[in-house]
Design an enzyme around this catalytic site. Structure first.
Site, short mmCIF file in Angstrom:
data_model
loop_
_atom_site.label_atom_id
_atom_site.label_comp_id
_atom_site.label_asym_id
_atom_site.label_seq_id
_atom_site.Cartn_x
_atom_site.Cartn_y
_atom_site.Cartn_z
N GLY A 32 0.80 -1.23 0.00
CA GLY A 32 0.00 0.00 0.00
C GLY A 32 0.82 1.27 0.00
N LEU A 33 1.97 1.23 -0.71
CA LEU A 33 2.77 2.44 -0.93
C LEU A 33 3.28 3.09 0.35
CD1 LEU A 33 0.68 4.11 -3.79
CD2 LEU A 33 2.80 2.82 -4.04
N ASN A 84 3.79 5.70 -11.73
CA ASN A 84 3.06 4.47 -11.45
C ASN A 84 1.56 4.76 -11.44
OD1 ASN A 84 2.02 2.11 -10.43
ND2 ASN A 84 2.99 2.29 -8.42
N CYS A 141 -0.79 0.94 -9.22
CA CYS A 141 -0.73 0.24 -7.94
C CYS A 141 -2.11 -0.33 -7.61
CB CYS A 141 -0.28 1.16 -6.81
SG CYS A 141 -0.26 0.27 -5.23
N LYS A 153 4.26 3.56 -15.81
CA LYS A 153 4.19 2.14 -15.42
C LYS A 153 2.74 1.67 -15.49
CE LYS A 153 5.65 -1.10 -11.82
NZ LYS A 153 6.51 -1.28 -10.63
N THR A 197 1.75 -5.53 -10.78
CA THR A 197 1.27 -6.84 -10.34
C THR A 197 -0.16 -7.11 -10.78
OG1 THR A 197 0.62 -5.83 -8.26
CG2 THR A 197 2.76 -6.91 -8.32
N GLY A 227 8.07 -8.44 -14.65
CA GLY A 227 7.03 -9.37 -14.23
C GLY A 227 7.62 -10.77 -14.15
#
Lengths: 294, 243
Positions: free
Chosen positions: A72-73, A128, A131, A166, A194, A244
């Site tokens: 969670g960053l 990013n 997430c 990303k 992910t 990945g």
């Protein structure tokens, strides 16, 4: 000595191997174990405008050939990253570094990117928009081409360094997102973040992760990542950073074969802190074995 | 001591109770301190499994673990002679310089093992060591004799009263002690913090990704900010824990 160097958005990397954000901290835990200057570069822990604790624990769960995370960053916020983490990073790493940025609004992304853009050691901004472990931000920007383009455009207007966006694999058509950010001015794309997944605890019948869902990484996702890198690399003109489940030098070559310019390595660093060093050492031999020219 | 990736050979691997096993391994244990842990790579599993150090010395490492899932179930099947890849030493460990002359050691269930090397070193330093070991039932008791053999004053409690004093470790605290070291389930540690009259150090357990501070998978909030159980922990000072 085999020349492994590659050009990523105008900056030369000694080799294409890049530890991925969230799996390498700010480098100094690994610098105690080996000289991290052997790396092409690395992408440091995802940075947000404000300090974040992240999600409650458990944040990690085992999966077949991989793992789930829902961190969670967690990060100290951009001001502390610049004041406290980057000076420590500079002592152990002497090349341009990739700054990974997350946000909950376009203004957040711009605020954080603008500040990191001014840091001399930052070579690239990795934005990013993917997430899966935060609510109301992160991936919500990466699942809609218009939103993804809007973030990219806003960041590009206020920054000077190459912007690598990303991308999330949790979409119907990753190519449409990649094309949208390319049209909005992105200098490159990196993928994949992910894949959303879950595990349940058989004793409690509840999810193992306190967050419920998490992001799947590790060798389990490698073929999915390769497929998406290949699709995107065939659809855009900007460089593609593939990631990945990359664990070996052969995996790196396979990513390059699929069209990647450089390759990020994530979860492998967690199960073996020496993973990236070994991959770099193994690359020349693997290239010889498969008849690759430098 | 720098973290290293080492190969260890299993010397023995045997059950002590229905679910708690003791494994001894030959390998490099230089610099391993009480309260630290090792991260064990297991064949066919992706993540390593963090296991506390029970004893370490003369090239032998002792791990005591409970079979609670895929990883530890697999550990229990490993034969003598099998080679395991361990990352060690990890975590901060107990600071024994704070012990005073009559330290108290409090262990609950599979939280008992890291207190063994702790007791051994405190006894070697001439301390008067009291130990309270808590279990659910008489059948789950282990290592009572080992602590006695070190010359510790040992009290055992069981939740159902089938062995030792009926109750929890906090029902059997001695009147006088200089400091405490604890390891066990969170409810026990919380009760220990409420029942002890000195400062002390408590070892926490958490699911981990890497075990060496990279992934932020095991962070806890403390009075001194966010701390990683694997890196700044697993041992925390009583006063920094938030309940």
């Amino acid at each position: 000595m085999v020349d492994l160097s590659v050009d990523l958005c105008g900056i030369r990397l000694d080799n294409p191997v890049i530890p991925a954000s969230g799996c390498f901290g700010y480098g100094y835990e690994f610098a105690e174990l080996y000289d991290i200057n052997v790396l092409g570069t690395f992408s440091f822990k995802g940075t947000t405008r404000e300090l974040r604790f992240g999600n409650p624990t458990p944040r990690i769960a085992e999966t077949p050939a991989g793992m789930l995370n829902a961190v969670g960053l967690q990060n100290p916020g951009v001001d502390k990253v610049i004041a406290e983490e980057l000076p420590k990073l500079k002592k152990v790493f002497h090349k341009p570094v990739m700054a990974n940025v997350s946000g909950f609004s376009i203004e957040d992304y711009v605020y954080t990117c603008e500040r990191l853009d001014k840091e001399a050691q930052v070579g690239w901004l990795e934005v990013n928009i993917s997430c899966p472990n935060v609510h109301g931000g992160g991936m919500s920007f990466g699942t809609d081409p218009a939103q993804a383009a809007a973030v990219t455009k806003a960041v590009k207007e206020k920054t000077t360094k190459p912007v690598i966006v990303k991308l999330s694999p949790n979409v119907t058509d990753i190519v449409s997102i990649a094309k949208a950010v390319e049209a909005a001015g992105a200098d490159g794309v990196s993928l994949i973040n992910t894949l959303m997944g879950m595990r349940f605890d058989l004793r409690t019948k509840k999810p193992i992760l306190a967050n419920g869902t998490g992001g799947l990484s590790g060798p389990a996702v490698f073929p999915v990542a390769l497929r998406m890198v290949w699709q995107v690399a065939n659809a855009v003109k900007i460089p593609v950073v593939g990631m990945g489940g990359v664990t070996t030098a052969e995996n790196v070559l396979e990513m390059l074969a699929a069209g990647a310019t450089a390759v990020e390595v994530g979860a492998a660093n967690l199960t073996d802190p020496f993973a990236c060093k070994k991959i770099i050492e193994d690359l020349p031999g693997a290239m010889r074995k498969y008849g690759w020219q430098a | 001591m720098t973290i290293h990736d080492s190969r260890f050979t299993i010397l023995t691997n045997r059950p002590m109770t229905a679910a708690v096993w003791e494994m001894t391994l030959a390998g490099d244990v230089t610099g391993v301190r009480p309260g630290q842990f090792v991260n064990v790579r297991l064949p066919g599993l992706y993540l390593r499994r963090p296991i506390s150090v029970c004893d370490a010395g003369n090239g032998v490492l002792t791990l005591v673990y409970k079979t609670v899932g895929t990883g530890t179930d697999l550990m229990a099947t490993l034969p003598k002679g099998a080679v395991l890849d361990l990352l060690l030493p990890l975590g901060n460990g107990y600071d024994l310089t704070a012990a005073g002359e009559s330290p108290l050691l409090l262990g609950g269930g599979v939280g008992v093992p890291p207190l063994y090397l702790t007791a051994k070193q405190l006894r070697a330093a001439g301390k008067d060591v009291s130990v309270v070991l808590g279990f659910n039932t008489k059948d789950e008791i282990f290592y009572e004799d080992r602590f006695r053999a070190l010359g510790c004053r040992v009290t055992v409690t069981t939740a159902d009263g089938s062995g030792g004093i009926k109750g929890f470790v906090t029902d059997a605290l001695p009147d006088a002690y200089s400091y405490f070291y604890a390891c066990g389930p969170l409810p026990m540690l919380k009760a220990v913090c409420g029942s002890t009259h000195t400062s002390g150090q408590l070892s926490l357990e958490e699911r981990m990704g890497c075990g060496f501070g990279a992934c932020m998978g095991c962070t806890h909030k403390t009075t001194a900010g966010y701390k990683r159980v694997c890196k700044e922990g697993p041992v925390f000072i009583k006063e920094e824990l938030l309940w």
